[in-house]
Design an enzyme around this catalytic site. Structure first.
Site, PDB file in Angstrom:
ATOM      1  N   GLY A   1       9.027  -3.321   2.665  1.00  0.00           N
ATOM      2  CA  GLY A   1      10.274  -2.251   2.679  1.00  0.00           C
ATOM      3  C   GLY A   1      11.206  -2.017   3.743  1.00  0.00           C
ATOM      4  O   GLY A   1      12.065  -1.473   3.834  1.00  0.00           O
TER       5      GLY A   1
ATOM      6  N   CYS B   1      10.992 -16.464   6.101  1.00  0.00           N
ATOM      7  CA  CYS B   1      10.314 -16.684   7.340  1.00  0.00           C
ATOM      8  C   CYS B   1       9.640 -17.714   7.529  1.00  0.00           C
ATOM      9  O   CYS B   1       8.447 -17.767   8.026  1.00  0.00           O
ATOM     10  CB  CYS B   1       9.507 -15.384   7.747  1.00  0.00           C
TER      11      CYS B   1
ATOM     12  N   ASP C   1       9.264  -5.402  -6.146  1.00  0.00           N
ATOM     13  CA  ASP C   1       8.052  -6.541  -5.775  1.00  0.00           C
ATOM     14  C   ASP C   1       6.876  -6.329  -7.089  1.00  0.00           C
ATOM     15  O   ASP C   1       6.522  -5.314  -7.292  1.00  0.00           O
ATOM     16  CB  ASP C   1       7.400  -5.962  -4.284  1.00  0.00           C
TER      17      ASP C   1
END
Ligand SMILES: C[S@@+](CC[C@H](N)C(=O)[O-])C[C@H]1O[C@@H](n2cnc3c(N)ncnc32)[C@H](O)[C@@H]1O
Length: 311
Positions: free
Chosen positions: A119, A236, A139
């Protein structure tokens, strides 16, 4: 032992694959070097200047050039800082603050955060929306959704509704959302600086599995986006199959457009050729950030828009 040798010893296949991306000593050093601590000031709870002044009495703060509310901070254990417990600051990696900035949400909008836990970016989005409008924070992993709810509570986010669907579910809500963030599940090479297990556990088949999930999710996200709306795709990780390949896929499959991103952040060359695949020059508009570019986690960020009038 050099960083390069440590990586090669921990996972030879990983070393072989990514030495084709960048093969400088600096790249390998920063890929495994521990991360600097950084925080985002949560302006939902207090004015930026007040929090910065208070923190500066105790810590050395260095502004993060690409996020007004972001700072590197010289603290060992953030959990012991009272401002953290109070939700005035949130521990968030510096490059992970880029996607919400690029998304640019405004008060009153309807925003989907398709893969939201824990979050950090939902909180940043709510901050830019000044707690006005609505964020669907989704999610599917229940344990992570619980952490998401706890974090949103601590940050004072009042406009989020948490759901636990597979992100592809949202594809049925065609042309609904003003903005969508798909901060996709990925092989997390960028997180090696936090957890060595991401290096030891890396497998090419995992990359391919993630790529397939990412393609499914980005297509659903694009369907759910309003004409004129903005979709930000981020990971990422550094693998071209999870980055350039996925963005190229949505550009080929739909009439999505890729937009330039203007931020004071150093980037690496995009990958326009990989394992026999070729990607269009247009992919230069996406940000490919390697750990040695800005001494941060690796990140990839693409800003996609849907033309007005798209059905
Ligand atoms: C990179 S993390 C998200 C980090 C989060 N955006 C943040 O900034 O705090 C990716 C998330 O995707 C979730 N995820 C995995 N499979 C998914 C799916 N099929 N649909 C949506 N989310 C999924 C994972 O549970 C994980 O929490």
């Amino acid at each position: 032992m050099s960083a390069r040798d440590r990586v090669r010893e921990a996972n030879p296949a990983f070393y072989e694959r990514y030495s084709m991306l960048e093969d400088t000593d600096e790249f390998w050093e920063f890929l495994i070097k521990p991360l600097r601590q950084s925080v985002r000031v949560n302006t939902l709870k207090a004015p930026l200047e007040v929090v910065v002044e208070r923190l500066s009495e105790e810590f050395k703060l260095e502004p993060i050039p690409w996020v007004r509310e972001g700072f590197f901070i010289d603290v060992d254990n953030l959990a012991r800082v009272p401002e953290h417990g109070l939700g005035l600051i949130f521990g968030q990696e510096a490059s992970s603050m880029i996607p919400p900035v690029v998304l640019g949400p405004r008060p009153g909008e309807l925003v989907l955060d398709m893969a939201a836990a824990p979050g950090s970016k939902t909180g940043q989005i709510a901050q830019y929306m000044e707690n006005e409008g609505c964020i669907i924070a989704n999610d599917p992993k229940l344990s992570r959704a619980n952490v998401l709810i706890a974090n949103l509570n601590r940050m004072g986010v009042l406009i989020a509704r948490v759901t636990t669907r597979d992100g592809a579910y949202f594809g049925r809500f065609e042309n609904l959302f003003d903005r969508i963030l798909l901060d996709a599940p990925c092989s997390s090479v960028g997180m090696i600086r936090k957890r060595w297990k991401f290096l030891e556990g890396w497998r090419l088949k995992g990359v391919i599995r993630y790529m397939n999930v990412q393609k499914r999710l980005i297509l659903a996200a694009y369907k759910a986006l309003k004409p004129g709306g903005t979709l930000v795709y981020s990971t990422c990780t550094i693998d071209p199959l999870e980055n350039e390949e996925v963005v190229d896929y949505i550009l080929r499959k739909t009439d999505a457009r890729l937009e330039p991103i203007d931020l004071p952040v150093k980037t690496s060359e995009p990958v326009l050729e990989w394992e026999g695949r070729e990607y269009p020059e247009e992919l230069r508009k996406a940000l490919r950030i390697h750990p040695n570019d800005n001494d941060t986690e690796a990140f990839f960020v693409a800003k996609i828009t849907k033309p007005e009038g798209e059905g």
